[in-house]
Structure formats: C-alpha cells, structure tokens
Design a protein around this motif. Structure first.
Motif, PDB file in Angstrom:
ATOM      1  N   ASN A  99     -55.422  77.243 -26.319  1.00 44.55           N
ATOM      2  CA  ASN A  99     -54.519  77.063 -25.174  1.00 44.55           C
ATOM      3  C   ASN A  99     -55.231  76.429 -23.986  1.00 44.55           C
ATOM      4  OD1 ASN A  99     -51.579  78.453 -25.345  1.00 44.55           O
ATOM      5  ND2 ASN A  99     -52.977  79.479 -26.747  1.00 44.55           N
ATOM      6  N   TYR A 127     -54.445  72.815 -22.362  1.00 46.61           N
ATOM      7  CA  TYR A 127     -53.845  73.093 -21.058  1.00 46.61           C
ATOM      8  C   TYR A 127     -53.357  71.838 -20.333  1.00 46.61           C
ATOM      9  CZ  TYR A 127     -53.340  74.476 -16.194  1.00 46.61           C
ATOM     10  OH  TYR A 127     -52.847  74.668 -14.928  1.00 46.61           O
ATOM     11  N   THR A 146     -50.094  71.015 -21.782  1.00 44.15           N
ATOM     12  CA  THR A 146     -49.120  72.060 -21.464  1.00 44.15           C
ATOM     13  C   THR A 146     -48.698  71.982 -20.005  1.00 44.15           C
ATOM     14  OG1 THR A 146     -50.166  73.499 -23.114  1.00 44.15           O
ATOM     15  CG2 THR A 146     -48.704  74.544 -21.530  1.00 44.15           C
ATOM     16  N   GLN A 159     -49.155  68.404 -29.441  1.00 41.14           N
ATOM     17  CA  GLN A 159     -49.787  69.666 -29.793  1.00 41.14           C
ATOM     18  C   GLN A 159     -49.427  70.138 -31.206  1.00 41.14           C
ATOM     19  OE1 GLN A 159     -49.389  72.742 -26.714  1.00 41.14           O
ATOM     20  NE2 GLN A 159     -48.711  71.135 -25.322  1.00 41.14           N
ATOM     21  N   GLN A 214     -40.990  84.632 -21.641  1.00 41.08           N
ATOM     22  CA  GLN A 214     -41.330  83.227 -21.404  1.00 41.08           C
ATOM     23  C   GLN A 214     -40.088  82.407 -21.066  1.00 41.08           C
ATOM     24  OE1 GLN A 214     -42.659  80.932 -24.819  1.00 41.08           O
ATOM     25  NE2 GLN A 214     -44.184  79.885 -23.572  1.00 41.08           N
ATOM     26  N   SER A 237     -50.499  83.401 -28.044  1.00 42.57           N
ATOM     27  CA  SER A 237     -50.238  82.083 -27.476  1.00 42.57           C
ATOM     28  C   SER A 237     -49.059  82.130 -26.507  1.00 42.57           C
ATOM     29  CB  SER A 237     -49.962  81.073 -28.598  1.00 42.57           C
ATOM     30  OG  SER A 237     -49.721  79.788 -28.073  1.00 42.57           O
ATOM     31  N   THR A 238     -48.019  82.884 -26.866  1.00 37.63           N
ATOM     32  CA  THR A 238     -46.851  83.017 -25.996  1.00 37.63           C
ATOM     33  C   THR A 238     -47.216  83.698 -24.684  1.00 37.63           C
ATOM     34  OG1 THR A 238     -45.406  83.169 -27.939  1.00 37.63           O
ATOM     35  CG2 THR A 238     -44.495  83.918 -25.836  1.00 37.63           C
ATOM     36  N   THR A 280     -49.303  81.266 -22.518  1.00 43.87           N
ATOM     37  CA  THR A 280     -48.446  80.234 -21.936  1.00 43.87           C
ATOM     38  C   THR A 280     -47.586  80.814 -20.820  1.00 43.87           C
ATOM     39  OG1 THR A 280     -48.350  79.119 -24.088  1.00 43.87           O
ATOM     40  CG2 THR A 280     -46.736  78.457 -22.450  1.00 43.87           C
ATOM     41  N   SER A 281     -47.076  82.024 -21.011  1.00 43.79           N
ATOM     42  CA  SER A 281     -46.270  82.684 -19.973  1.00 43.79           C
ATOM     43  C   SER A 281     -47.104  82.921 -18.721  1.00 43.79           C
ATOM     44  CB  SER A 281     -45.714  84.005 -20.502  1.00 43.79           C
ATOM     45  OG  SER A 281     -44.873  83.800 -21.605  1.00 43.79           O
ATOM     46  N   MET A 328     -49.615  81.098 -17.732  1.00 39.81           N
ATOM     47  CA  MET A 328     -49.754  79.797 -17.091  1.00 39.81           C
ATOM     48  C   MET A 328     -48.509  79.461 -16.278  1.00 39.81           C
ATOM     49  SD  MET A 328     -51.508  77.474 -20.092  1.00 39.81           S
ATOM     50  CE  MET A 328     -53.139  77.824 -20.740  1.00 39.81           C
ATOM     51  N   GLN A 329     -47.340  79.713 -16.841  1.00 40.06           N
ATOM     52  CA  GLN A 329     -46.095  79.450 -16.135  1.00 40.06           C
ATOM     53  C   GLN A 329     -46.002  80.299 -14.868  1.00 40.06           C
ATOM     54  OE1 GLN A 329     -43.446  80.121 -19.631  1.00 40.06           O
ATOM     55  NE2 GLN A 329     -42.466  78.240 -18.980  1.00 40.06           N
TER      56      GLN A 329
END
Length: 529
Positions: free
Chosen positions: A343, A347, A350, A406, A468, A514-515, A518-519, A521-522
C-alpha cells in the motif's frame, strides 16, 4: 440510471448463486466437500461410495493373493512397494515444516503404479507380474526366460529427492523392439479444498518451451511425441512429482484410470540386442512446491511454480513474504507487513485516484444542475458536462486509471497467497491454517452459505469495506448519483463478503488489512481538507 444499478446488482447475485451449480455440471470434482483429516487408510481404486472397511477390502482384492508389500521409510518418505508390477503403490511425504504427513499418491497399482513398466512384445503384462523384493526393500527384480528387469530406488539425504534406475536385459536370442512406457505419477492427492482444479501436468523441454495439460485434456489418452524433455511434473495445489529422465525419452503419455490421471515417459528405443542391458535413469523430486527445496534438487525445477500469467510478479511478492517471515517467524504477521508495504508502494497511485474522485464529488452539485436543465436534450447534456470537466481540469477516467495500474499487483498477490505451500498449516492468532478459512467458531452441522464454521475475517472485512465506503461519501451531497453510490456501498461489501467467505484466511487477511490501510489514508486526506 437507478434501474441499471439495480439490474447490475441483481445479475451479480444471480451469477454468484448459480456459479456452484454450473461448476458442478462442468466438473463435479471441483465442488466436492473437503475431506476431514483422518489416519491414512487404504481405499478402493474404482468404487468411491463405500465405507472405509469396504474400501480396504476391495483394494486388497484388487491385488492377487500372493501380493506382498514393504514400506521403505526415510525422514522424508514412506514408500509402499508392492511386488505386483514391482512398483510403488503409495507415497507419503513427510513435510516437517508444515508438521504433516501427506499421502500424495494412494492405491496406484498395476500399470498406474509409480515406476510401473508396461508395453508391447516382451513388455506386455509386465505391470501385473510378480517381482522379487530384495532384502534392502528398495530393489525389485523380475526374471523370465525372455526378459530381466531390475528397479532400484535410492533416497537422497536432506532433500525431497529419489534416484531411480531401471535395468532391462534381453534374455532371448532375438533382437527385441523396445516399446514400453514408464509411469512417473498417478492418483495424486486432491484432498485439499478445491484442489482438483489445481491438478496439472507440466512438461518442460530443454529448448525452453513448455506444455501444460489440465482437466479433461489431462485425463484424455495422449501420446505426445517430442524428445529433448528436461522434466515433467504432475502436481496439485501444494505438492509436485517431478521426473527428470536420464535417457532420451521419446515423449510423454497420459491416460485415465478410474478418473485419476496417469502420466509418464514413452521410452521407445529402436532395438535391444540379445543379451544387451539398457539402463533408464530417472531423478525425482517428490515434495512441496517450495523454491528452496526445489532448487536443492535442480535449479530448473523452480519453474514448476505457476501463479498464472503474472508468475514473475508473484515470485517477487513470495520472496518478500519469505523475507518478512525470516524476521517475524510468523506468516500472518508477514502478510500484514507485506500488505502495508504494498500500500505504501502504491500510495502515489492511490492518492491520485482519491484526489480525482474527490474533485468529481465536488462537481456533483454542478453536474446535477446541468442534468436538470438538459434532461430533455441528451446531446447538450453530454456537451455541457464535458465542458465542465474541461473548465475545472478534471478527467473522469483519472480516478480509474490508477486502480487499473494496481490490478496486476493485486492479482499476483491473490495468486501468491492462494497457492503458496508456505501458508499451509501456518497459524496466526485464532487461525490454525492460513491456507484455509479461519473457522473462528465450529458449528455442529452444515448451514447453507456458511458451511460448518463461522469465519470471522470475512465479517470483519465487510465492516471495514462499509467504513471505507462511508468515508468515500463524506464530501458527497444528496444528488441522485450519490444515492446510487450509497446503494452500491451497502450492497457491494456484502457481495464481497460472500465471495471471500470460503477463501483462504491468508488472502482475506490481506484484503482486510489493505482495506483498513486505504481507509486510514482516506481519513487523513479528508482531515487535511
């Protein structure tokens, strides 16, 4: 537009529900329930719907009364050598790393037996004749007034390797045609979950070319005449029987024995002179498809690892996973660290995707206004929206492109985690085997769609995906497009949970981690707004 979304979701659900039914009609072996781990017992070769005692009796009855078997045992193998045909009827691999004994080959008798010789002329009926098992229990011999055959099995120290030599002597006074086959693999185990779909014959030639046979093509009678063979391998999901000929094999044969694949070499010499002895040497690797173990026998054997069309990427990811394991000594923790690293590596893509989606969400009110003003004029509507994109310098595809870039990594990692023998019997937290569903709680009976256990990781994954999706809508308004996104946000996590429910827990652990990454990061990106 809402009708299209509902139709897409409905069709997805129908496909998921009908997939097992369709799969069962195409290949019933793929949907068999996994067998419970039990002590190894003899089972009948042909009949499958009978109890264990009947199987054992039927297997014994399949051999003549004078049948004798000996077990040759080492730290790596137990080989059940039978005098009928002078072949190996059972191979148990002692996999110390995974703390399990794998009955890789069972009930391989007559011409399906490991190292069975069968052919025409003086070689006819050889696979059903009674050999003499020597005192060392690794040499068997047969001598008639026409032919003498001696088979010798040698074990290699600290390796999953077997050296074999078959010596054939023409005892007649005439020149004999050497028309025979040598069986190198058959009846390979398919006891793991969905393992039947992974059974495959791989042929590697010395010129670098290769050939693979699977499914019905592997079961069909084939005689593939092409010499210059480097090695052949009959493999399932985690283990392989690799045979490397020390003679010029003329080709490879395959055949079907009661629904089980049988493979081997076509060893057709031109002639065997009176009194002449010819030797046929075959080196075997029989064990887990683990790179280090494979390369101990032969560097070229690592090519037996096949993770699909992205094998090169999968091997890189597998190497990184093994490196993290060497530090952490736990494959679950290694998967977590590998997921975080992937990730972080992705990045920039993403972040670009998130920024693009954010800009599109900010334009939703203007886009909705244009839709309302031009709902009766589709051409003008499209023109105005494209002008809006140009004015604000937004590319509607820029949010999708990073995700597409990706995908090769995601697919390669999926194949790595779902096919790697390293995860077999590897534990993590409550998970006993990362190659199987996590089975957080065992049920007393099978429940539709759930099986015989409650798997916690897919449930946690559904929650993480909902979180997410909610975060993705933080900046959205109440437009109709947003309402459609909300509908998909509520349905897609459940669909993904259904799909992932029976997948290996190592794979679900990756997706869950991974979820969550990513969450996160959001979340931090939205806080900076």
């Amino acid at each position: 537009m809402e009708k299209r979304v509902l139709l897409a979701v409905t069709l997805s659900i129908v496909v998921i529900l009908l997939y097992p039914v369709i799969l069962a009609r195409i290949n019933p072996d793929l949907v068999k329930q996994p067998k419970q781990i039990q002590p190894i017992t003899r089972q009948e070769v042909i009949e499958k719907k009978i109890d264990v005692k009947t199987k054992e009796a039927a297997f014994k009855n399949a051999l003549p009364e004078n049948a004798v078997s000996f077990i040759a045992s080492t730290d790596k193998y137990d080989l059940d050598i039978t005098n009928i045909g002078g072949s190996v009827s059972k191979i148990v691999v002692k996999d110390a790393k995974r703390k399990s004994n794998i009955a890789l080959v069972k009930h391989a008798i007559y011409n399906t037996g490991f190292l069975a010789v069968d052919g025409k002329g003086i070689f006819s009926t050889i696979s059903s004749q009674s050999f003499t098992i020597q005192q060392d229990k690794t040499t068997v011999s047969l001598e008639t007034n026409r032919i003498k055959i001696e088979k010798n099995i040698g074990f290699l120290e600290n390796r999953y390797g077997i050296d074999t030599v078959i010596n054939i002597t023409n005892k007649t006074s005439d020149i004999q045609d050497a028309l025979f086959d040598i069986t190198t693999g058959s009846n390979i185990s398919k006891d793991e979950l969905y393992e039947a779909r992974y059974i495959e014959l791989a042929i590697q030639y010395k010129d670098g070319t290769s050939k693979k046979l699977t499914g019905n093509k592997l079961l069909d009678p084939n005689r593939l005449y092409k010499d210059n063979i480097d090695w052949i391998a009959l493999k399932n999901k985690y283990y392989a029987i690799i045979a490397k000929p020390g003679f010029n094999a003329k080709g490879v044969f395959t055949k079907n024995s009661s629904g089980e694949p049988v493979v081997g070499f076509i060893a057709e010499e031109d002639k065997i002179l009176p009194g002449e002895t010819k030797s046929y040497k075959i080196d075997f690797y029989i064990g887990p498809m683990e790179i280090k173990e494979l390369e101990k026998m032969d560097p070229g054997f690592s090519k037996v690892l096949n993770f699909g069309f992205l094998t090169s990427i999968s091997l890189i990811l597998l190497g990184i996973l093994q490196f993290f394991y060497s530090i952490l000594h736990n494959y679950g923790a290694a998967i977590l660290l590998l997921t975080v690293c992937i990730n972080l590596f992705l990045y920039p893509l993403t972040f670009k995707s998130m920024k693009s989606m954010q800009k599109l969400q900010e334009l939703q009110p203007l886009m909705e206004k244009i839709r309302q003003e031009n709902k009766d004029n589709p051409n003008k509507l499209n023109k105005e929206i494209m002008e809006l994109y140009r004015r604000y310098k937004v590319n509607p595809m820029s949010g999708c492109l990073p995700m597409v870039l990706q995908m090769p990594v995601f697919i390669a990692l999926y194949n790595t985690l779902s096919r790697s023998v390293e995860l077999k019997n590897a534990g993590f937290l409550w998970i006993k085997d990362l190659s199987m569903p996590d089975a957080f709680f065992r049920l007393g009976s099978n429940i539709p769609f759930l099986g015989n256990s409650i798997n916690l990781l897919p449930i946690l994954m559904i929650g993480a995906m909902i979180l997410q999706q909610k975060m993705s809508q933080m900046s959205a308004g109440n437009s109709s497009q947003t309402e459609q996104q909300k509908l998909m946000a509520n349905i897609m996590p459940v669909l993904f949970g259904f799909i992932f429910y029976s997948l290996p827990s190592g794979l679900v652990l990756y997706w869950l981690t991974s979820t969550l990454v990513t969450s996160s990061m959001q979340f931090f990106m939205y806080r900076r707004r």
